[in-house]
Design a protein around this motif. Structure first.
Motif, short mmCIF file in Angstrom:
data_model
loop_
_atom_site.label_atom_id
_atom_site.label_comp_id
_atom_site.label_asym_id
_atom_site.label_seq_id
_atom_site.Cartn_x
_atom_site.Cartn_y
_atom_site.Cartn_z
N GLY A 45 -10.19 -18.93 -5.60
CA GLY A 45 -9.51 -20.21 -5.53
C GLY A 45 -8.02 -20.07 -5.83
N SER A 49 -8.36 -27.47 -8.71
CA SER A 49 -9.68 -27.87 -8.23
C SER A 49 -9.75 -29.38 -8.42
N TYR A 50 -10.44 -30.03 -7.51
CA TYR A 50 -10.53 -31.49 -7.53
C TYR A 50 -11.94 -31.88 -7.95
N ARG A 62 -6.07 -31.13 2.18
CA ARG A 62 -5.14 -30.12 1.66
C ARG A 62 -4.01 -29.95 2.67
N HIS A 118 -16.99 -30.90 -7.31
CA HIS A 118 -15.74 -30.16 -7.49
C HIS A 118 -15.43 -29.43 -6.19
N GLN A 120 -12.33 -26.69 -4.39
CA GLN A 120 -11.11 -25.89 -4.52
C GLN A 120 -10.91 -25.08 -3.25
#
Length: 165
Positions: A45, A49-50, A62, A118, A120
């Protein structure tokens, strides 16, 4: 050179004083060796991270450019070039010294009820270990050093996982 034992019979044309490249069975050439081993697929990654949830849908767009690189950790005679060449030969022709991306990439995923999602962005590559050692004529390793390596791949994208928190 192998000593000829008195009274030993040899097949016609066989020269008992000649050995193969590695010598007698169980003997090694010795000398300094290096190796990359223990490859494992890994998402490397890059950036944040979301996280979203609990439950519902996570949507990430992104639009940022980034670069990530293969690396060798520790003091060693193993170069990133050697690392990538070995990885291309053993696990993935897509292995690279570095990979860059300029993305305008959207990812959407449903999150299980009560869970957090999550996401990434990064490179789908590998992790492994390097080792450098001196091989004795009896095939034992001495003066061994080792450490982790990161191998990036041309393939980039999002990685998704869920947690309870």
């Amino acid at each position: 050179m192998v000593g000829v034992l008195p009274g030993t019979a040899y097949a016609a044309g066989e020269d008992p004083t000649q050995q193969g490249e590695t010598g007698e069975e169980g003997l090694c050439r010795g000398g300094w060796k290096k190796n990359i081993y223990g490859y494992k697929a890994k998402h490397h990654g890059k950036g944040p991270s979301y996280k979203d949830g609990p439950g519902g849908t996570i949507v990430v767009t992104r639009t940022k450019s980034a670069t990530t690189t293969s690396s060798v950790t520790g003091t060693t005679a193993i170069s990133v070039g050697y690392l990538v060449a070995e990885a291309k030969a053993e696990i993935s022709l897509g292995s690279e010294k570095s990979v860059s991306w300029g993305t305008d990439h959207q990812y959407r995923r449903d999150i299980s009820k009560g869970k957090y999602g999550h996401v990434q962005y990064g490179s789908w590559g590998h992790s492994a270990r390097w080792e450098k050692y001196y091989e004795l004529p009896n095939c034992k390793k001495t003066q061994r050093s080792s450490g982790p390596v990161k191998i990036v791949n041309r393939e980039t994208g999002f990685r998704y996982w869920q947690t309870s928190y």
